[in-house]
Design a protein around this motif. Structure first.
Motif, mmCIF file in Angstrom:
data_model
loop_
_atom_site.group_PDB
_atom_site.id
_atom_site.type_symbol
_atom_site.label_atom_id
_atom_site.label_comp_id
_atom_site.label_asym_id
_atom_site.label_seq_id
_atom_site.Cartn_x
_atom_site.Cartn_y
_atom_site.Cartn_z
ATOM 1 N N GLU A 32 23.419 7.156 2.482
ATOM 2 C CA GLU A 32 22.938 6.386 1.327
ATOM 3 C C GLU A 32 21.690 7.059 0.754
ATOM 4 O O GLU A 32 20.832 7.529 1.511
ATOM 5 N N ILE A 33 21.582 7.100 -0.569
ATOM 6 C CA ILE A 33 20.414 7.726 -1.196
ATOM 7 C C ILE A 33 19.156 6.893 -0.965
ATOM 8 O O ILE A 33 19.185 5.667 -1.058
ATOM 9 N N GLY A 34 18.056 7.576 -0.672
ATOM 10 C CA GLY A 34 16.781 6.889 -0.496
ATOM 11 C C GLY A 34 15.638 7.840 -0.819
ATOM 12 O O GLY A 34 15.854 9.032 -1.069
ATOM 13 N N TYR A 35 14.420 7.320 -0.817
ATOM 14 C CA TYR A 35 13.253 8.091 -1.238
ATOM 15 C C TYR A 35 12.163 8.032 -0.170
ATOM 16 O O TYR A 35 11.970 6.999 0.474
ATOM 17 N N VAL A 36 11.460 9.152 -0.008
ATOM 18 C CA VAL A 36 10.376 9.230 0.986
ATOM 19 C C VAL A 36 9.195 10.008 0.402
ATOM 20 O O VAL A 36 9.360 10.772 -0.554
ATOM 21 N N MET A 37 8.013 9.824 0.993
ATOM 22 C CA MET A 37 6.911 10.721 0.667
ATOM 23 C C MET A 37 7.236 12.044 1.346
ATOM 24 O O MET A 37 7.718 12.059 2.481
ATOM 25 N N THR A 38 6.975 13.140 0.648
ATOM 26 C CA THR A 38 7.395 14.416 1.218
ATOM 27 C C THR A 38 6.336 15.499 1.036
ATOM 28 O O THR A 38 5.337 15.286 0.350
ATOM 29 N N MET A 39 6.582 16.650 1.663
ATOM 30 C CA MET A 39 5.648 17.783 1.655
ATOM 31 C C MET A 39 4.252 17.310 2.084
ATOM 32 O O MET A 39 3.244 17.718 1.521
ATOM 33 N N GLN A 40 4.211 16.440 3.075
ATOM 34 C CA GLN A 40 2.930 15.833 3.451
ATOM 35 C C GLN A 40 2.013 16.781 4.201
ATOM 36 O O GLN A 40 0.843 16.453 4.403
ATOM 37 N N GLN A 58 0.285 24.219 -3.045
ATOM 38 C CA GLN A 58 -1.128 24.007 -3.376
ATOM 39 C C GLN A 58 -1.371 22.667 -4.074
ATOM 40 O O GLN A 58 -2.508 22.303 -4.361
ATOM 41 N N LEU A 59 -0.293 21.959 -4.384
ATOM 42 C CA LEU A 59 -0.417 20.731 -5.185
ATOM 43 C C LEU A 59 -1.162 19.629 -4.423
ATOM 44 O O LEU A 59 -0.854 19.372 -3.268
ATOM 45 N N PRO A 60 -2.146 18.980 -5.057
ATOM 46 C CA PRO A 60 -2.795 17.841 -4.408
ATOM 47 C C PRO A 60 -1.997 16.555 -4.633
ATOM 48 O O PRO A 60 -1.218 16.463 -5.588
ATOM 49 N N GLY A 61 -2.214 15.585 -3.774
ATOM 50 C CA GLY A 61 -1.680 14.239 -4.023
ATOM 51 C C GLY A 61 -0.316 13.974 -3.431
ATOM 52 O O GLY A 61 0.358 14.856 -2.921
ATOM 53 N N ARG A 62 0.073 12.711 -3.531
ATOM 54 C CA ARG A 62 1.365 12.279 -2.997
ATOM 55 C C ARG A 62 2.516 12.837 -3.812
ATOM 56 O O ARG A 62 2.380 13.038 -5.023
ATOM 57 N N TYR A 87 0.862 -1.183 0.000
ATOM 58 C CA TYR A 87 0.000 0.000 0.000
ATOM 59 C C TYR A 87 0.899 1.235 0.000
ATOM 60 O O TYR A 87 2.122 1.137 -0.103
ATOM 61 N N THR A 88 0.265 2.379 0.108
ATOM 62 C CA THR A 88 0.966 3.655 0.222
ATOM 63 C C THR A 88 2.218 3.480 1.092
ATOM 64 O O THR A 88 2.125 2.948 2.192
ATOM 65 N N PRO A 89 3.371 3.925 0.619
ATOM 66 C CA PRO A 89 4.633 3.617 1.302
ATOM 67 C C PRO A 89 4.856 4.401 2.597
ATOM 68 O O PRO A 89 5.767 5.225 2.696
ATOM 69 N N TYR A 90 4.016 4.116 3.598
ATOM 70 C CA TYR A 90 4.129 4.829 4.872
ATOM 71 C C TYR A 90 5.458 4.536 5.569
ATOM 72 O O TYR A 90 6.019 5.404 6.216
ATOM 73 N N GLN A 91 5.950 3.300 5.469
ATOM 74 C CA GLN A 91 7.244 2.960 6.058
ATOM 75 C C GLN A 91 8.281 2.949 4.940
ATOM 76 O O GLN A 91 8.493 1.947 4.262
#
Lengths: 452, 479
Positions: free
Chosen positions: A306-314, A291-295, A98-102
């Motif tokens: 180390e490079i990694g990715y996260v959900m941001t501007m939440q 103002q952007l909607p969405g993930r 699901y949505t990558p919360y972790q």
């Protein structure tokens, strides 16, 4: 099958641990007077074999696109889909997540979304893309609300050359926010530039332009860009077909503030219109970004660099900001965005251009050949990408009859415009999947139908 | 091992696709199209081979975790097993390869499936009419609230407020705002339920609706639902049911019987369709008869033995999707309901509730359980007992990842400090539940004995703890 793995003895053991006798004891909080006290009127459980027999039997009642030579488009497009897409999305680590919360255990989804965002930016010529919205039409709805908020103005110019369903959805979204929608009429297959010039004013929040437009034509983008240059307060929202952008100037170069559209043509099947994916890209502007909607997925690093990715501007989103969020969207179309990302990577720099070019050339060829038939007119014969507006003026035969007779020849000749607009004719779509033989057969068949 | 970006595999001239040779005469498109509309430079997409793409995305999948990898106890997300046969059903060519503009007569088989799905959903919820158009739960909420808006507009009533409990999903207040309402939040009582006095105080002539999740996000059934509905209906308002937690009540209680007026379902939760890494979902909306005129257009109907889309809906709230919603998801949900059968759905709920209660029972001595009322399919623990200067619930969640298990929903609902919302679902077996329970106990011990182990978690994942603050401060959102 219920996919429950605990056996009755195990269930009993668990109940003992909890300290109750029966499973139904766990439901005591539900008041007696509202308890459901009968069985569902739903058929009994089926085995896999029975289920497959049942759905196959129903499926046989459909005539799918393989039974026809289809020229249907109008928002859902039958392009070539590389075989690897389905194989890759069936990796269950993708589709059962699901949505990558972790983030640390979801790097696959997150990196894929970052790549999706990057390639959407490349395609549209915009600075920032989100990680997908629900479909193209709702993406336009969100864009309209965004422009309303950003400019604090309420007028939105929504030309008749925008897909009717998109217009409808945008109006649904805009109405509670006091958005006042104004039509810009048609002129030939394009929006009427004079009317547009007249309607544009300081209080206009946004102009929506579909590119190519619903009828298949390209609007005068340079002239529109010039008009808006003198109207700085008005935002330009472009609804773009992403495949066409393989050939066409990206909306970013015309000064678009927001680009949205249907991502389905990018490696997603027609699937009766869903699941599709809405894409949304905006110019690189921090104020607009808020103002952007969405993930949104961003690149960062871990404690070891180390490079990694996260959900941001939440803080834009509903789970943080609740009633003050930029949108209510939570679940998006992540798997469809993954398909789009795999498609864009597979087709690559050359492939996206070749698909777009083949779409154009084959459409061009069909239009040229149709000019040979009497009683047939292509409204936008000089100005098209992969769709065109075919008018039939042949005494003694109605459009419906033409459609029906073409169908009898196993051709879905196009979308009947009278069903969706106040215009007459067929909207005909040609993709790279068509062969010269198919197109010749279309022309021949239409000729026969009209002269019968 | 991390994985390079796909563009880093790029080499000029490398190709991963094949298309037939163009077999029609080629023209220069720039000759006819409006000035300036032909792209000057090719799109900067990767130039990679098919093998490059396959290996890249396979590597990425190996850096991910799904329900097929193990327990995925995200509260309110109902991460149950996604049956494989349903994937096969959705891929039957006659079902998948149909175009939304094909005439109804060519897609009767699909419409029959959708119509039956509507009937099952109505039966399950005790509602009268269903629209399958919304593409997600939040989309469904939005449609439901717009129906309510339209209804009052038709009644000539101006009602501007929507009441939302403080335990509600964030989508509830956000959807209310999207639909143009003002949000009034009411506090929960000490048992984690709607406080009737606060509700009475909040209700007036301006209230259009109360949005309620039942059981609520604490997994607790709102026992006072009859009083709640009375208060709202007496004041002329409507009752909205958020179906996120419907897995808790199948065959035991129906929102329709609780007098809800509008509800949405989450096919990707209760009805097992895969979550896809964040979507697609599907959020059908159902209403009582008096609200049916306001459902989105078109509405699927049947006359004789023919199925058709009814576009003639003058009072509709409008349209929220270009076509008919997430059809592919609906096919999977249909297959799920048919394989479970009417009786099976009830057993599904029973086992979901049993699993959650077993876990709660086994963990409540180790972790604080702030609301002790009977809970159904999920429960909320607090990490406050474990909290130290360096350790919070977030660290506990990260440490779980080291044990190759996904973490619960954390810091939600907002009414619980250091919240951990656990929903195991019915598809977990006893062994998997015990493993999770044991791991949670080990982590609690670790916090006492080796706190730095938890504080610096995760250790065994492909990347260590990621810097979210940095990502938000300097957004790097594309290559």
């Amino acid at each position: 099958m219920k996919y429950i793995s605990n056996t009755p003895p195990e269930q009993k053991k668990m109940l003992q641990e909890i300290g109750v006798e029966e499973i139904s004891d766990l439901f005591q909080a539900i008041p007696e007077n509202i308890r459901f006290d009968r069985s569902f009127d739903i058929p009994e459980a089926l085995s896999e074999l029975e289920l497959m027999d049942l759905v196959q039997e129903k499926a046989e009642k459909n005539l799918d696109l393989s039974k026809f030579d289809s020229y249907l488009g109008a928002g859902s497009y039958d392009h070539y889909i590389p075989a690897i897409i389905d194989h890759l999305i069936l990796r269950s680590e993708f589709y059962t997540a699901y949505t990558p919360y972790q983030a640390e255990l979801s790097q696959g989804t997150l990196q894929a979304m970052y790549e999706y965002q990057s390639m959407i930016c490349e395609l549209t010529g915009m600075g920032i893309s989100n990680a997908s919205l629900l479909d193209g039409a709702s993406a336009l709805g969100e864009a309209v609300i965004m422009a309303r908020r950003q400019t604090r103005n309420s007028r939105v110019l929504l030309p008749k050359t925008v897909h009717p369903a998109y217009r409808n959805v945008a109006q649904t979204y805009g109405e509670p926010h006091g958005v006042e929608f104004l039509d810009v009429p048609l002129q030939g297959g394009q929006l009427n530039l004079d009317s547009l010039t007249e309607e544009l004013d300081d209080d206009t929040a946004a102009l929506v332009v579909q590119y190519p437009n619903f009828y298949g034509s390209l609007e005068e983008m340079e002239k529109i860009a010039e008009l808006l240059d003198n109207q700085k307060k008005t935002m330009l929202i472009v609804v773009a077909n992403p495949i066409a952008l393989g050939l066409l100037t990206p909306p970013g170069e015309f000064g678009a503030d927001i680009v949205v559209g249907e991502g389905q043509p990018l490696g997603n099947g027609v699937n009766y219109g869903g699941p599709n994916l809405g894409y949304m890209a905006i110019k690189d502007d921090r104020r607009l970004l808020r103002q952007l909607p969405g993930r949104l997925v961003g690149k960062t690093e871990d404690v070891e660099g180390e490079i990694g990715y996260v959900m941001t501007m939440q803080t834009r989103e509903q789970h943080i900001r609740r009633g003050k969020a930029t949108s209510n969207i939570c679940t998006n179309q992540a798997l469809n965005a993954l398909m789009a990302a795999i498609y864009l990577a597979t087709m690559g720099k050359e492939g996206i251009q070749e698909v777009a070019n083949q779409c154009y050339q084959k459409t061009r060829y069909l239009i040229t050949r149709l000019a040979e038939i009497e009683g047939v007119e292509v409204v936008n014969q000089e100005n098209h990408f992969n769709e065109f507006w075919l008018k039939i003026d042949s005494p003694g035969i109605s459009l419906e009859e033409v459609e029906q007779k073409m169908c009898e020849k196993d051709i879905l000749a196009g979308v009947n415009l009278t069903e969706m607009t106040d215009q007459e004719g067929l909207l005909v779509c040609v993709t790279e999947k068509k062969t010269r033989q198919d197109l010749d057969n279309y022309v021949r068949s239409l000729e026969v139908v009209l002269n019968d | 091992m991390t994985e390079a970006l796909i563009k880093e595999y790029s080499s000029p001239g490398r190709k991963g696709y094949s298309l037939p040779e163009l077999d029609v005469p080629e023209e220069n498109p720039g000759e006819r199209l409006p000035e300036g509309t032909i792209r000057k430079e090719a799109v900067e997409l990767p130039e990679v081979s098919e093998v490059d793409v396959v290996r890249h995305f396979t590597s990425l999948s190996n850096m991910n975790y799904g329900v097929d990898s193990g327990i995925y106890p995200l509260g309110s997300c109902t991460m149950k097993y996604n049956p494989k046969i349903n994937e096969d059903v959705a891929r039957i060519p006659n079902l998948a390869n149909i175009h939304p503009h094909q005439k109804e007569k060519y897609v009767q088989g699909s419409l029959e499936i959708l119509y039956e799905l509507k009937q099952y959903l109505a039966e399950i919820s005790g509602m009268d009419e269903v629209s399958l158009q919304p593409a997600s739960g939040a989309h469904g909420e939005y449609v439901g609230l717009m129906i309510i808006r339209k209804y009052f507009e038709k009644q000539g009533e101006e009602r501007t407020k929507v009441i939302v409990p403080d335990s509600a999903h964030g989508t509830n207040p956000a959807s209310a705002t999207m639909a143009g309402f003002d949000v009034v939040e009411i506090e929960s009582n000490e048992r984690g339920m709607v406080d009737l006095d606060s509700l009475r105080e909040a209700v007036d002539d301006d209230v259009a609706a109360l949005m309620l999740t039942n059981p609520n996000t604490l997994g607790i059934f709102e026992k006072d639902i009859c009083e709640i509905q009375q208060i709202i209906h007496d004041a002329g308002g409507l009752l909205y049911y958020d179906g996120a937690n419907m897995n808790a009540v199948l065959g035991y209680a129906r929102p329709g019987d609780m007098e809800f007026d509008v509800i949405h379902y989450n096919l990707h939760k209760t009805f097992s369709t895969p979550h896809g890494g964040g979507g697609p979902g599907s959020g059908p909306v159902a209403v009582k008869d008096r609200l049916a005129p306001y459902l989105p257009a078109p509405l699927l109907k049947k006359e004789g033995s023919e199925y058709y889309w009814d576009y003639d809906r003058p009072d509709t709230m409008g349209k929220v999707h270009a076509f008919h919603g997430n059809y592919g998801v609906m096919l999977r949900a249909y297959a799920y309901i048919r394989t479970a059968g009417g009786e099976g759905l009830k057993e599904i709920t029973e086992n979901a509730v049993l699993n959650a209660n077993y876990m709660k029972h086994k963990l409540k001595d180790t972790y604080e359980l702030p609301f002790a009322s009977d809970s159904l399919h999920e429960f909320v623990l607090s990490g406050s007992r474990q909290k130290t200067d360096g350790i919070t619930t977030a660290n506990i969640a990260k440490r779980l990842l080291d044990y190759e298990q996904y973490a619960p929903t954390i810091y939600f609902p907002l009414i619980v400090k250091e919240a951990m919302m656990v929903e195991p679902t019915e598809t977990e077996n006893l062994r998997s539940l015990d493993r999770f329970i044991e791991t949670m106990k080990i982590i609690s011990r670790e916090i006492e004995e080796e706190p730095e182990l938890v504080e610096n978690a995760p250790h065994n994942t492909v990347v260590r703890k990621l810097d979210e603050a940095k990502a938000a401060r300097n957004p790097d959102l594309r290559w």
